[in-house]
Every structure is written in C-alpha cells, then in structure tokens.
Scaffold this motif. Structure first.
Motif, PDB file in Angstrom:
ATOM      1  N   THR A   1     -39.320  28.226  14.844  1.00 13.06           N
ATOM      2  CA  THR A   1     -38.705  29.288  15.030  1.00 13.06           C
ATOM      3  C   THR A   1     -37.360  29.722  13.997  1.00 13.06           C
ATOM      4  OG1 THR A   1     -38.952  29.190  17.256  1.00 13.06           O
ATOM      5  CG2 THR A   1     -37.776  30.872  16.855  1.00 13.06           C
ATOM      6  N   GLY A   2     -37.262  30.982  13.011  1.00 12.63           N
ATOM      7  CA  GLY A   2     -36.460  31.399  12.151  1.00 12.63           C
ATOM      8  C   GLY A   2     -36.116  30.830  11.186  1.00 12.63           C
ATOM      9  N   ASP A   3     -35.436  30.574  10.293  1.00 15.90           N
ATOM     10  CA  ASP A   3     -35.243  30.051   8.782  1.00 15.90           C
ATOM     11  C   ASP A   3     -35.274  28.983   9.215  1.00 15.90           C
ATOM     12  OD1 ASP A   3     -33.404  32.870   8.012  1.00 15.90           O
ATOM     13  OD2 ASP A   3     -35.824  33.370   7.959  1.00 15.90           O
ATOM     14  N   TRP A   4     -33.967  28.483   9.888  1.00 17.36           N
ATOM     15  CA  TRP A   4     -34.208  26.811   9.844  1.00 17.36           C
ATOM     16  C   TRP A   4     -34.943  26.410  11.097  1.00 17.36           C
ATOM     17  CZ3 TRP A   4     -30.429  23.666   7.005  1.00 17.36           C
ATOM     18  CH2 TRP A   4     -29.220  25.009   6.866  1.00 17.36           C
ATOM     19  N   TRP A   5     -35.663  25.231  10.215  1.00 17.83           N
ATOM     20  CA  TRP A   5     -36.740  24.252  11.283  1.00 17.83           C
ATOM     21  C   TRP A   5     -36.058  23.187  12.225  1.00 17.83           C
ATOM     22  CZ3 TRP A   5     -42.160  25.127   8.658  1.00 17.83           C
ATOM     23  CH2 TRP A   5     -42.201  26.617   9.086  1.00 17.83           C
ATOM     24  N   PHE A   6     -36.426  22.848  13.885  1.00 15.47           N
ATOM     25  CA  PHE A   6     -35.488  21.683  13.812  1.00 15.47           C
ATOM     26  C   PHE A   6     -36.908  20.717  13.692  1.00 15.47           C
ATOM     27  CE2 PHE A   6     -33.284  19.507  16.527  1.00 15.47           C
ATOM     28  CZ  PHE A   6     -34.393  18.352  17.572  1.00 15.47           C
TER      29      PHE A   6
ATOM     30  N   GLN B   1     -46.597  19.752  14.364  1.00 10.66           N
ATOM     31  CA  GLN B   1     -46.686  19.654  12.983  1.00 10.66           C
ATOM     32  C   GLN B   1     -46.162  18.526  12.236  1.00 10.66           C
ATOM     33  OE1 GLN B   1     -45.936  23.844  11.613  1.00 10.66           O
ATOM     34  NE2 GLN B   1     -45.959  23.388   9.838  1.00 10.66           N
ATOM     35  N   ILE B   2     -47.032  18.117  11.032  1.00 12.69           N
ATOM     36  CA  ILE B   2     -46.718  17.482  10.329  1.00 12.69           C
ATOM     37  C   ILE B   2     -46.654  18.409   8.609  1.00 12.69           C
ATOM     38  CG2 ILE B   2     -47.087  15.390   8.640  1.00 12.69           C
ATOM     39  CD1 ILE B   2     -46.630  15.796  11.649  1.00 12.69           C
ATOM     40  N   ALA B   3     -45.307  18.217   8.545  1.00 15.19           N
ATOM     41  CA  ALA B   3     -44.785  18.687   7.085  1.00 15.19           C
ATOM     42  C   ALA B   3     -44.696  18.087   5.706  1.00 15.19           C
ATOM     43  CB  ALA B   3     -43.767  20.561   7.032  1.00 15.19           C
ATOM     44  N   ILE B   4     -43.951  18.593   4.778  1.00 16.97           N
ATOM     45  CA  ILE B   4     -44.178  17.855   3.125  1.00 16.97           C
ATOM     46  C   ILE B   4     -43.049  18.001   2.975  1.00 16.97           C
ATOM     47  CG2 ILE B   4     -44.502  17.051   1.086  1.00 16.97           C
ATOM     48  CD1 ILE B   4     -45.815  15.860   3.004  1.00 16.97           C
ATOM     49  N   ILE B   5     -41.277  18.113   2.453  1.00 16.76           N
ATOM     50  CA  ILE B   5     -39.649  18.645   2.386  1.00 16.76           C
ATOM     51  C   ILE B   5     -40.309  18.765   0.958  1.00 16.76           C
ATOM     52  CG2 ILE B   5     -37.969  17.421   1.627  1.00 16.76           C
ATOM     53  CD1 ILE B   5     -37.946  18.664   4.363  1.00 16.76           C
ATOM     54  N   GLN B   6     -40.028  19.616   0.221  1.00 17.18           N
ATOM     55  CA  GLN B   6     -40.180  20.389  -1.073  1.00 17.18           C
ATOM     56  C   GLN B   6     -39.221  20.712  -1.737  1.00 17.18           C
ATOM     57  OE1 GLN B   6     -42.989  23.298  -3.095  1.00 17.18           O
ATOM     58  NE2 GLN B   6     -44.294  21.077  -3.454  1.00 17.18           N
ATOM     59  N   ASP B   7     -38.330  19.919  -2.574  1.00 19.55           N
ATOM     60  CA  ASP B   7     -37.069  20.306  -2.957  1.00 19.55           C
ATOM     61  C   ASP B   7     -36.777  20.294  -4.191  1.00 19.55           C
ATOM     62  OD1 ASP B   7     -33.952  21.069  -4.029  1.00 19.55           O
ATOM     63  OD2 ASP B   7     -33.920  20.772  -1.531  1.00 19.55           O
TER      64      ASP B   7
ATOM     65  N   GLY C   1     -32.912  17.317  13.360  1.00 21.98           N
ATOM     66  CA  GLY C   1     -31.863  18.111  12.545  1.00 21.98           C
ATOM     67  C   GLY C   1     -32.710  18.991  12.508  1.00 21.98           C
ATOM     68  N   TYR C   2     -32.054  19.695  11.619  1.00 22.76           N
ATOM     69  CA  TYR C   2     -32.157  20.816  11.041  1.00 22.76           C
ATOM     70  C   TYR C   2     -32.414  21.326   9.838  1.00 22.76           C
ATOM     71  CZ  TYR C   2     -31.215  23.181  15.661  1.00 22.76           C
ATOM     72  OH  TYR C   2     -31.621  23.506  17.421  1.00 22.76           O
ATOM     73  N   VAL C   3     -33.598  21.684   8.870  1.00 20.12           N
ATOM     74  CA  VAL C   3     -34.026  21.967   7.698  1.00 20.12           C
ATOM     75  C   VAL C   3     -34.595  23.511   7.010  1.00 20.12           C
ATOM     76  CG1 VAL C   3     -35.489  21.529   5.165  1.00 20.12           C
ATOM     77  CG2 VAL C   3     -34.732  19.477   7.193  1.00 20.12           C
ATOM     78  N   HIS C   4     -33.851  24.150   6.325  1.00 23.59           N
ATOM     79  CA  HIS C   4     -34.212  25.398   6.134  1.00 23.59           C
ATOM     80  C   HIS C   4     -35.375  25.370   5.809  1.00 23.59           C
ATOM     81  CE1 HIS C   4     -34.008  29.326   4.225  1.00 23.59           C
ATOM     82  NE2 HIS C   4     -32.685  29.529   4.474  1.00 23.59           N
ATOM     83  N   LYS C   5     -36.374  26.127   6.075  1.00 24.66           N
ATOM     84  CA  LYS C   5     -37.486  26.150   5.744  1.00 24.66           C
ATOM     85  C   LYS C   5     -38.437  26.736   4.667  1.00 24.66           C
ATOM     86  CE  LYS C   5     -38.146  31.717   6.407  1.00 24.66           C
ATOM     87  NZ  LYS C   5     -38.886  32.413   7.301  1.00 24.66           N
ATOM     88  N   SER C   6     -36.957  26.687   3.521  1.00 23.29           N
ATOM     89  CA  SER C   6     -37.484  27.156   2.447  1.00 23.29           C
ATOM     90  C   SER C   6     -37.785  25.481   1.046  1.00 23.29           C
ATOM     91  CB  SER C   6     -36.258  27.681   1.546  1.00 23.29           C
ATOM     92  OG  SER C   6     -35.122  27.303   0.896  1.00 23.29           O
ATOM     93  N   ARG C   7     -37.419  24.161   1.894  1.00 21.42           N
ATOM     94  CA  ARG C   7     -37.726  22.956   1.145  1.00 21.42           C
ATOM     95  C   ARG C   7     -38.800  22.838   2.346  1.00 21.42           C
ATOM     96  NH1 ARG C   7     -33.820  26.554  -0.455  1.00 21.42           N
ATOM     97  NH2 ARG C   7     -31.919  25.103  -1.380  1.00 21.42           N
ATOM     98  N   ILE C   8     -39.352  23.294   3.267  1.00 22.49           N
ATOM     99  CA  ILE C   8     -40.358  23.055   3.724  1.00 22.49           C
ATOM    100  C   ILE C   8     -41.996  23.136   3.160  1.00 22.49           C
ATOM    101  CG2 ILE C   8     -41.804  22.122   5.809  1.00 22.49           C
ATOM    102  CD1 ILE C   8     -39.063  22.614   7.371  1.00 22.49           C
TER     103      ILE C   8
END
Length: 345
Positions: free
Chosen positions: A321-326, A282-288, A335-342
């Motif tokens: 899966t879960g709060d941290w996405w691979f 899945q293609i997603a965007i980082i937003q922080d 690596g892992y990014v918290h889903k709240s930043r995606i």
C-alpha cells in the motif's frame, strides 16, 4: 359415644391430610418460584455490569429479580410487564427498565439458559425497551464474543433473528478493524490469513474477565505501524491488535450442532467476511543502481536504517500500500522500502 369419637377422629384425620396436601402444593409452588426465577444462579459479585441491586424494584408485589422465567415467556404476562416498565420515567428516578435489561444480560453471562435469549430478543423487538438496550451495546458485544454459540442457538430455538442480525451488523463496525481502515490511516501490518482484528486497548476494557483471559491466551498479537495522520495525532504510532478469528471460529464449531451451524454459515460469516483480513505474501526483487537499498524503520527517507539490502536480493512484500512497501528480508528483518527500488519477481 365410642362411634361418635371415631367419626370425629376420622374427620380430623381427613382435615389434617388435606391441610398437608395444600401445604405441600404451596411448598412446591414456592420452590418452583425460588428455583426458576430471574436471579437464580446469578452472583452479583461476578457480574460484568456494575450497579445491580436486588430488592429495589417490584412488580405486582414481587421483586423483579424474583419473577419466574417462564412467566416472561408468556405473551400476556410479558406484555403487561413491558407496559409497566415503559411507563417508568428517569425524570422521576425510576430505573426499572435498565435494571431489568442489565439483569437479563448478566443472566446470559452467567447461565446458558436459552430462555434468556428469548427474553432479550423480546426486549430488543420492543420499541421503547429496545431503545434502552442500545445503551448497553458494548456489554452485548462482549456477550456475543464470550459465547457466540449461545446467540446462534437462541436464533435456532426461537426463530427470532432480529437480535442476532443486529449484533452481526453493528459489532464489526463498532469493535473490529478492517483493511480499509489501515489503508485510510496510512498503516502497515503483517497479517496472517483468516484474521479478525480487535485493538488490544479495547480488550483491556472488557469487563467479562473470562472473555479477556481467553482472548489473551488464545489470540495472536499483531502490530500495526501507523504513519503520522489525523488518527494518530500526526505522530508515528504502533498499535497492537488481537487476531480473534480462530478463537471465535473454534468456539462456535465446538458448541453447535449441524442444523445450528447452518445459521452460522448463513448469518455469521457474511457479516464478518469484510472484516476477515487476508493477504498473500508477494516475492519481489530489490533493484537499485547503487548496488543496494536501505530497509527503513518508517515510511520516510530519513528514518532509521535497519539493514542494507543488496540489489538482486529477494524479499517478501507484506504490504504494497502506498509509496513505501512493508517488506521482510531473507534475514527476517521487517521494514519499509520505497516501491521505486522494488520489481516484481
């Protein structure tokens, strides 16, 4: 006197010919026994099961390994022989049952003689002998992975599917790993489509050398990253798996004819489908709000930072899966990014 002598010579000749014919018949019978008995073609030095010893157990004055294969296809003979085996007792150090089961398994390992499938199927369908066969499940699973086409051909040839059904239902549960397992044990894995996963450590324990070699040579290695859990003794752990899907699929397709492939489609695929792990990236965007976010090695805010990813950057989500996405960055870092930043693209 001369006539009497001639008559004697003629009778002696007829007697000699008759003896030779009987001798030849006996020789043919003996050759059949030698060439077509259970041990024919078996090299104990290359057996994938240990502790098999010939000339130890006998039935009706013949060593079990010398029983003609076709005799065991005869229902009356087989019934009597199975009754003999089932009367043996471990408490009295009688192990004819397990010797016979191991012998048939090794025959399948070292020979494509389809009659051994029939014999093994009859063992499985016998209440008492089938119980002993369960002790050799791991060897049975190895044989199926080594030559799955053999079992499917046996089912097609003899129309006895109970053994194949048992393998297809129990093998995945025993040695394969599915998506549910990774989810339950807080694991992330970068998976390809059409993957059947088996632990590297389990393959290392296989005793069929050719099977182990082929799996290592023809299967991709995939790493799963486990967060602390009961399964990992509350530690981070990386476990390596082999993807054996292509190996099995190709082996079956290359060795089966069209009618036999129908059995593969109807019986093999359905049982294994729940273990075929597929995922669409899945293609997603980082937003922080800070202008960047951290790509971390593990699923914690204190884990090692692998890369800083700018806001607005596109990433591949490998597992959500879960709060941290691979995820994987455009630079190829995983690596892992918290889903709240995606945010989804």
């Amino acid at each position: 006197m001369k006539n009497i002598t001639n008559i004697i010579l003629i009778l002696f000749s007829l007697f000699t010919i008759g003896c030779l014919e009987k001798s030849n018949d006996k020789l043919k019978l003996n050759n059949t026994t030698i060439d077509d008995n259970l041990k024919n073609g078996i090299d104990l030095n290359n057996s994938f099961i240990e502790d098999i010893e010939f000339k130890k157990y006998s039935y009706n004055d013949i060593h079990i390994e010398q029983i003609p294969v076709d005799s065991l296809l005869n229902q009356n003979y087989r019934t009597a022989f199975f009754d003999y085996l089932n009367k043996k007792s471990f408490e009295e150090n009688e192990y004819e049952q397990t010797f016979f089961i191991k012998l048939i398994l090794v025959r399948i390992q070292q020979s494509d003689d389809i009659r051994s499938y029939k014999i093994l199927s009859n063992i499985f369908n016998d209440d008492k002998l089938g119980y002993y066969l369960e002790s050799y499940d791991l060897f049975l699973y190895q044989l199926f992975l080594y030559k799955p086409y053999y079992f499917i051909k046996g089912d097609y040839e003899y129309k006895q599917n109970e053994l194949l059904d048992y393998i297809n239902q129990s093998l995945p549960l025993a040695i394969l790993t599915n998506k549910e397992y990774f989810n339950n044990n807080i694991a992330s894995i970068n998976i390809e489509k059409n993957s059947l996963l088996i632990k590297e450590k389990l393959v290392d324990d296989f005793t069929i050398k050719e099977l182990k070699s082929e799996l290592i040579k023809k299967s991709d290695k995939i790493e799963a990253y486990f967060s602390p859990s009961y399964e990992t003794d509350w530690k981070n752990e990386t476990i390596t798996y082999y993807n054996i899907y292509s190996y099995l699929n190709n082996l079956i397709i290359e060795n089966l004819k069209a009618p036999e492939l129908l059995i593969y489609d109807v019986k093999y695929k359905p049982f294994f489908e729940t273990y075929i792990y597929t995922i669409q990236n899945q293609i997603a965007i980082i937003q922080d709000s800070d202008g960047f976010t951290n790509l971390r090695k593990d699923k914690t805010a204190t884990s090692e930072i692998l890369q800083k990813i700018k806001s607005g950057s596109a990433i591949d989500v490998l597992d959500n899966t879960g709060d941290w996405w691979f995820v994987q960055t455009k630079e190829g870092k995983k690596g892992y990014v918290h889903k709240s930043r995606i945010v989804n693209n």
